[in-house]
Write a protein that holds these residues in place. Structure first.
Motif, PDB file in Angstrom:
ATOM      1  N   ALA A  70     -10.866  30.713  20.840  1.00  0.00           N
ATOM      2  CA  ALA A  70     -10.853  31.739  19.788  1.00  0.00           C
ATOM      3  C   ALA A  70     -10.726  31.138  18.393  1.00  0.00           C
ATOM      4  O   ALA A  70     -10.682  31.883  17.402  1.00  0.00           O
ATOM      5  CB  ALA A  70      -9.713  32.716  20.040  1.00  0.00           C
ATOM      6  N   GLY A  71     -10.649  29.814  18.311  1.00  0.00           N
ATOM      7  CA  GLY A  71     -10.603  29.148  17.015  1.00  0.00           C
ATOM      8  C   GLY A  71      -9.220  28.956  16.444  1.00  0.00           C
ATOM      9  O   GLY A  71      -9.072  28.627  15.259  1.00  0.00           O
ATOM     10  N   VAL A  72      -8.184  29.125  17.248  1.00  0.00           N
ATOM     11  CA  VAL A  72      -6.814  28.955  16.773  1.00  0.00           C
ATOM     12  C   VAL A  72      -6.507  27.466  16.665  1.00  0.00           C
ATOM     13  O   VAL A  72      -6.827  26.681  17.566  1.00  0.00           O
ATOM     14  CB  VAL A  72      -5.816  29.637  17.726  1.00  0.00           C
ATOM     15  N   GLY A  73      -5.863  27.075  15.562  1.00  0.00           N
ATOM     16  CA  GLY A  73      -5.542  25.668  15.360  1.00  0.00           C
ATOM     17  C   GLY A  73      -4.391  25.484  14.385  1.00  0.00           C
ATOM     18  O   GLY A  73      -3.698  26.449  14.020  1.00  0.00           O
ATOM     19  N   PRO A  74      -4.180  24.262  13.941  1.00  0.00           N
ATOM     20  CA  PRO A  74      -3.072  23.966  13.027  1.00  0.00           C
ATOM     21  C   PRO A  74      -3.131  24.820  11.766  1.00  0.00           C
ATOM     22  O   PRO A  74      -4.205  25.042  11.193  1.00  0.00           O
ATOM     23  CB  PRO A  74      -3.286  22.483  12.705  1.00  0.00           C
ATOM     24  N   GLY A  75      -1.966  25.303  11.351  1.00  0.00           N
ATOM     25  CA  GLY A  75      -1.857  26.146  10.167  1.00  0.00           C
ATOM     26  C   GLY A  75      -2.016  27.630  10.454  1.00  0.00           C
ATOM     27  O   GLY A  75      -1.719  28.457   9.590  1.00  0.00           O
ATOM     28  N   ASP A  76      -2.475  27.984  11.645  1.00  0.00           N
ATOM     29  CA  ASP A  76      -2.644  29.386  12.015  1.00  0.00           C
ATOM     30  C   ASP A  76      -1.354  29.962  12.589  1.00  0.00           C
ATOM     31  O   ASP A  76      -0.437  29.226  12.981  1.00  0.00           O
ATOM     32  CB  ASP A  76      -3.761  29.532  13.061  1.00  0.00           C
ATOM     33  N   GLU A  77      -1.301  31.285  12.648  1.00  0.00           N
ATOM     34  CA  GLU A  77      -0.192  31.994  13.284  1.00  0.00           C
ATOM     35  C   GLU A  77      -0.739  32.885  14.395  1.00  0.00           C
ATOM     36  O   GLU A  77      -1.847  33.431  14.284  1.00  0.00           O
ATOM     37  CB  GLU A  77       0.548  32.860  12.260  1.00  0.00           C
ATOM     38  N   VAL A  78       0.035  33.011  15.466  1.00  0.00           N
ATOM     39  CA  VAL A  78      -0.306  33.894  16.578  1.00  0.00           C
ATOM     40  C   VAL A  78       0.910  34.767  16.861  1.00  0.00           C
ATOM     41  O   VAL A  78       2.024  34.266  17.034  1.00  0.00           O
ATOM     42  CB  VAL A  78      -0.692  33.106  17.845  1.00  0.00           C
ATOM     43  N   ILE A  79       0.689  36.072  16.904  1.00  0.00           N
ATOM     44  CA  ILE A  79       1.789  37.016  17.119  1.00  0.00           C
ATOM     45  C   ILE A  79       1.944  37.305  18.604  1.00  0.00           C
ATOM     46  O   ILE A  79       0.966  37.636  19.292  1.00  0.00           O
ATOM     47  CB  ILE A  79       1.543  38.330  16.351  1.00  0.00           C
ATOM     48  N   THR A  80       3.172  37.180  19.096  1.00  0.00           N
ATOM     49  CA  THR A  80       3.481  37.551  20.469  1.00  0.00           C
ATOM     50  C   THR A  80       4.920  38.054  20.509  1.00  0.00           C
ATOM     51  O   THR A  80       5.475  38.432  19.485  1.00  0.00           O
ATOM     52  CB  THR A  80       3.231  36.369  21.438  1.00  0.00           C
ATOM     53  N   VAL A  81       5.517  38.079  21.702  1.00  0.00           N
ATOM     54  CA  VAL A  81       6.846  38.669  21.890  1.00  0.00           C
ATOM     55  C   VAL A  81       7.849  37.600  22.326  1.00  0.00           C
ATOM     56  O   VAL A  81       7.474  36.595  22.937  1.00  0.00           O
ATOM     57  CB  VAL A  81       6.814  39.795  22.943  1.00  0.00           C
ATOM     58  N   PRO A  82       9.137  37.817  22.054  1.00  0.00           N
ATOM     59  CA  PRO A  82      10.152  36.863  22.507  1.00  0.00           C
ATOM     60  C   PRO A  82      10.583  37.071  23.947  1.00  0.00           C
ATOM     61  O   PRO A  82      11.167  36.173  24.550  1.00  0.00           O
ATOM     62  CB  PRO A  82      11.323  37.133  21.552  1.00  0.00           C
ATOM     63  N   TYR A  83      10.295  38.260  24.515  1.00  0.00           N
ATOM     64  CA  TYR A  83      10.706  38.547  25.882  1.00  0.00           C
ATOM     65  C   TYR A  83       9.523  38.316  26.806  1.00  0.00           C
ATOM     66  O   TYR A  83       8.721  39.214  27.086  1.00  0.00           O
ATOM     67  CB  TYR A  83      11.234  39.975  26.002  1.00  0.00           C
ATOM     68  N   THR A  84       9.402  37.063  27.257  1.00  0.00           N
ATOM     69  CA  THR A  84       8.293  36.625  28.088  1.00  0.00           C
ATOM     70  C   THR A  84       8.671  35.280  28.675  1.00  0.00           C
ATOM     71  O   THR A  84       9.667  34.662  28.251  1.00  0.00           O
ATOM     72  CB  THR A  84       7.001  36.492  27.266  1.00  0.00           C
ATOM     73  N   PHE A  85       7.903  34.811  29.648  1.00  0.00           N
ATOM     74  CA  PHE A  85       8.093  33.439  30.098  1.00  0.00           C
ATOM     75  C   PHE A  85       7.666  32.505  28.973  1.00  0.00           C
ATOM     76  O   PHE A  85       6.720  32.771  28.231  1.00  0.00           O
ATOM     77  CB  PHE A  85       7.291  33.157  31.371  1.00  0.00           C
ATOM     78  N   VAL A  86       8.331  31.377  28.864  1.00  0.00           N
ATOM     79  CA  VAL A  86       8.190  30.486  27.719  1.00  0.00           C
ATOM     80  C   VAL A  86       6.767  29.956  27.555  1.00  0.00           C
ATOM     81  O   VAL A  86       6.367  29.564  26.446  1.00  0.00           O
ATOM     82  CB  VAL A  86       9.203  29.328  27.842  1.00  0.00           C
ATOM     83  N   ALA A  87       5.949  29.966  28.611  1.00  0.00           N
ATOM     84  CA  ALA A  87       4.586  29.448  28.508  1.00  0.00           C
ATOM     85  C   ALA A  87       3.766  30.182  27.458  1.00  0.00           C
ATOM     86  O   ALA A  87       2.877  29.589  26.839  1.00  0.00           O
ATOM     87  CB  ALA A  87       3.885  29.533  29.866  1.00  0.00           C
ATOM     88  N   THR A  88       4.034  31.465  27.253  1.00  0.00           N
ATOM     89  CA  THR A  88       3.288  32.238  26.251  1.00  0.00           C
ATOM     90  C   THR A  88       3.410  31.587  24.887  1.00  0.00           C
ATOM     91  O   THR A  88       2.411  31.391  24.165  1.00  0.00           O
ATOM     92  CB  THR A  88       3.816  33.682  26.186  1.00  0.00           C
TER      93      THR A  88
END
Length: 370
Positions: A70-88
């Motif tokens: 998807a083109g994600v790389g250094p300097g980018d941000e990805v939004i997710t949740v704190p309540y998940t397995f750490v692999a996310t």
């Protein structure tokens, strides 16, 4: 003893099919990728309602490669949740990006869409909701926000094989969907495994290169890549088990309904299925005010349980560098302190559920402590 999960019972029920499929791989010596993996990819894409599926060696690898594709790389941000397995969160950092966390909904324990938009910045390159425990995240508002800002959605569907949101399979709604086939999953390999699904053939082609050293021609590497290939034995095992997954899901759902019936009126807070969705109950997590005391008491009575997940990612020692502190995500922190996963697998019997429910109805033994 009532096990938390019984993988041996599942194998024994399928032994002739599994053994024949594995021996077929050995006879062909197709140990890495090969026909069994290709056949499973085709069938799994159809199961998910997508045109493409790419098998890899773990769910973590699936997340990593989906982010890179998807083109994600250094300097980018990805939004997710704190309540998940750490692999996310780990996969986001593997891609060189910074994880940005938003809290979960109190009833469903998945990304709270009401908190999503405020977390978006000019650096946001992807949004990664997690379909936790087999419960679909609230995808319509998440997708609407993502479209408004031109941000792709990558679904972490590692625990959601066959889950549905408003008639759509989890993994099929975003740009890419990521699955794990860890042995304990609803669709589990006999080792590690994962897959990325998508309707974009160009992204699928890129992921196929990323999983195998960037080679289109042997020993010619188009770009720096990885050794994330699925092995042939896992493809064969998954191909057999996929044919039984819908039946197993219905058994899990029946078990969940029986738990809910027997636990009604107790101090246990049972999981809630989101309206218009199909929860596949990878786990059956309940909330208990004295979770640790209950886990000890059930264990002494011969009932195996699990805790998923006692420490949210933002409070993990390994992720202190994200800059979050206790209190930043109160719903995640509260749920993490109370959730106890009860035994859940397709072969679980009503009598076993009755035993577990009876212990919970009886209350904690005298002298039990948190």
């Amino acid at each position: 003893m009532i096990p938390f999960v019984d993988l041996k019972a599942q194998y024994l029920a399928l032994k002739p099919e599994i053994d024949a499929a594995v021996l077929g791989v050995l006879d062909q010596a197709a140990f890495i990728l090969g026909p069994a993996v290709a056949a499973f990819e085709k069938d799994f894409a159809a199961f998910c309602g997508t045109s493409e599926a790419v098998g890899v060696n773990s769910g973590t690898s699936a997340l990593h490669l989906a982010l890179l594709a998807a083109g994600v790389g250094p300097g980018d941000e990805v939004i997710t949740v704190p309540y998940t397995f750490v692999a996310t969160v780990a996969a986001i950092e593997y891609a060189g990006a910074r994880p940005v966390l938003v809290d979960i909904e109190p009833d469903y324990w998945t990304m709270d869409p009401a908190k999503l938009e405020a977390a978006i910045t000019p650096r946001t390159k992807a949004i990664m909701p997690v379909h936790l425990y087999g419960q679909p995240a609230d995808m319509d508002p998440i997708l609407a926000i993502a479209r408004r800002h031109g941000i792709p959605v990558i679904e972490d569907a590692a625990q959601a094989h066959g889950s549905e949101y408003q008639g759509r399979r989890c993994g099929s709604m975003g740009l890419l969907g990521c699955f794990s086939f860890y042995p304990g999953k609803n669709l589990g390999a006999y080792g590690e495994g994962g897959a990325v699904v998508t309707d974009d053939p160009a992204l699928a082609a890129r992921i196929r290169l990323l999983r195998a050293w960037g080679e289109e021609v042997r020993y010619e590497h188009k770009f720096k890549a990885f050794n994330y290939r699925m092995d042939g034995v896992q493809g064969a095992v998954l191909g057999v088990k996929l044919r039984h997954l819908d039946a197993w899901t219905e058994a899990r759902r029946a078990n969940a309904a029986e738990y809910a019936r027997q636990l009604a009126g107790t101090a246990v807070t049972a999981p809630v299925e989101r309206a218009g969705c199909r929860h596949v109950y990878h786990l059956y997590p309940v909330r208990l005010a004295q979770r640790d005391a209950w886990r000890a008491a059930l264990g002494e009575a011969g009932v195996q349980t699990g805790v998923h997940y006692p420490i949210p990612v933002h409070l993990q020692p390994a992720y202190r560098d994200l800059g979050y502190t206790a209190g930043d995500f109160p719903v995640s922190e509260h749920v993490a302190g109370e959730v106890l996963s009860l035994p859940m697998f397709p072969e679980l019997t009503a009598a076993q559920i009755g035993t577990v429910a009876g212990l919970l109805k009886a209350g904690l033994p005298a002298g039990s402590h948190v």
